[in-house]
Write a protein that holds these residues in place. Structure first.
Motif, PDB file in Angstrom:
ATOM      1  N   ALA A  64      45.461   5.594  22.787  1.00 42.40           N
ATOM      2  CA  ALA A  64      45.037   4.207  22.614  1.00 42.40           C
ATOM      3  C   ALA A  64      46.069   3.212  23.138  1.00 42.40           C
ATOM      4  O   ALA A  64      45.732   2.297  23.888  1.00 42.40           O
ATOM      5  N   THR A 102      39.512  -1.194  21.098  1.00 45.48           N
ATOM      6  CA  THR A 102      39.781   0.152  21.596  1.00 45.48           C
ATOM      7  C   THR A 102      38.775   1.104  20.968  1.00 45.48           C
ATOM      8  O   THR A 102      38.592   1.114  19.752  1.00 45.48           O
ATOM      9  N   LEU A 123      37.189   7.072  17.510  1.00 52.31           N
ATOM     10  CA  LEU A 123      37.905   6.125  16.658  1.00 52.31           C
ATOM     11  C   LEU A 123      37.885   4.761  17.334  1.00 52.31           C
ATOM     12  O   LEU A 123      38.087   4.668  18.548  1.00 52.31           O
ATOM     13  N   GLY A 125      38.785   0.310  16.911  1.00 51.82           N
ATOM     14  CA  GLY A 125      39.428  -0.778  16.189  1.00 51.82           C
ATOM     15  C   GLY A 125      40.106  -1.734  17.143  1.00 51.82           C
ATOM     16  O   GLY A 125      40.159  -1.506  18.354  1.00 51.82           O
ATOM     17  N   PRO A 128      45.416  -0.817  18.552  1.00 53.85           N
ATOM     18  CA  PRO A 128      45.586   0.516  19.143  1.00 53.85           C
ATOM     19  C   PRO A 128      46.673   1.350  18.460  1.00 53.85           C
ATOM     20  O   PRO A 128      46.603   2.579  18.449  1.00 53.85           O
ATOM     21  N   ASN A 130      47.194   1.430  15.226  1.00 57.59           N
ATOM     22  CA  ASN A 130      46.532   2.039  14.077  1.00 57.59           C
ATOM     23  C   ASN A 130      45.668   3.219  14.499  1.00 57.59           C
ATOM     24  O   ASN A 130      45.613   4.235  13.802  1.00 57.59           O
ATOM     25  N   ILE A 131      44.988   3.093  15.628  1.00 59.46           N
ATOM     26  CA  ILE A 131      44.151   4.197  16.112  1.00 59.46           C
ATOM     27  C   ILE A 131      45.013   5.416  16.417  1.00 59.46           C
ATOM     28  O   ILE A 131      44.692   6.539  16.019  1.00 59.46           O
ATOM     29  N   ASP A 132      46.128   5.210  17.101  1.00 57.09           N
ATOM     30  CA  ASP A 132      47.033   6.333  17.383  1.00 57.09           C
ATOM     31  C   ASP A 132      47.588   6.933  16.098  1.00 57.09           C
ATOM     32  O   ASP A 132      47.732   8.155  15.975  1.00 57.09           O
TER      33      ASP A 132
END
Length: 173
Positions: A64, A102, A123, A125, A128, A130-132
């Protein structure tokens, strides 16, 4: 883009795909960093980042946040890569560009040993990092990159299935 049929999907949905490397760039500065960023980031209402989430033996999680480096001109990317460390580039670049959505694909994930694991996840949001971080938790990645290491999972809103439901140590299989 042709092989993945993304162009057909875009055309059928009346979405214009864009090669950022062929756009004009604008210089933006923050702290000691100077980035040449595609002007498209500053003149559109919504930018959608579509990374494929993966595990990297060197960095742990890759996806992300890494994907957004493509918003930079080639020269800008090579210069900053030479002068600064990877994590600091990501953090500062994300401070200067407008918020973007993302949607990270984790249907199949290449493990650090090169084999493929099937997770069947997507996933999404506006953060990025937070996604990772969520992806790292789902895959039980122990080696976390500096830019996501201190992100507390309890502060990330999760909608849909819980992390525990989809958590999968892909290195066990």
């Amino acid at each position: 883009i042709e092989k993945s049929q993304l162009l057909n999907v875009c055309q059928n949905s009346q979405v214009t795909p864009l090669d950022l490397s062929k756009t004009e760039f604008v210089r933006k500065e923050i702290n000691n960093f100077s980035f040449d960023i595609s002007k498209e980031f500053f003149k559109n209402d919504l930018i959608i980042n579509l990374p494929i989430l993966n595990l990297d033996p060197k960095r742990g999680v890759r996806g992300a946040t890494n994907n957004i480096l493509k918003s930079l001109s080639k020269d800008s990317y090579l210069t900053t890569k030479y002068l600064y460390n990877y994590e600091d580039i990501l953090v500062n670049l994300n401070k200067i560009i407008p918020q973007y959505l993302t949607i990270g694909e984790a249907l199949t994930v290449q493990k650090q040993d090169g084999h493929i694991a099937r997770l069947g996840l997507v996933l999404a949001g506006f953060n990025p990092f937070n996604i990772d971080r969520i992806f790292a938790k789902i895959t039980r990645t122990r080696k976390l990159p500096k830019h996501i290491k201190n992100i507390g999972l309890e502060k990330i809103p999760v909608i849909g299935r819980t992390i525990k439901e989809v958590e999968y140590d892909i290195n066990e299989f």
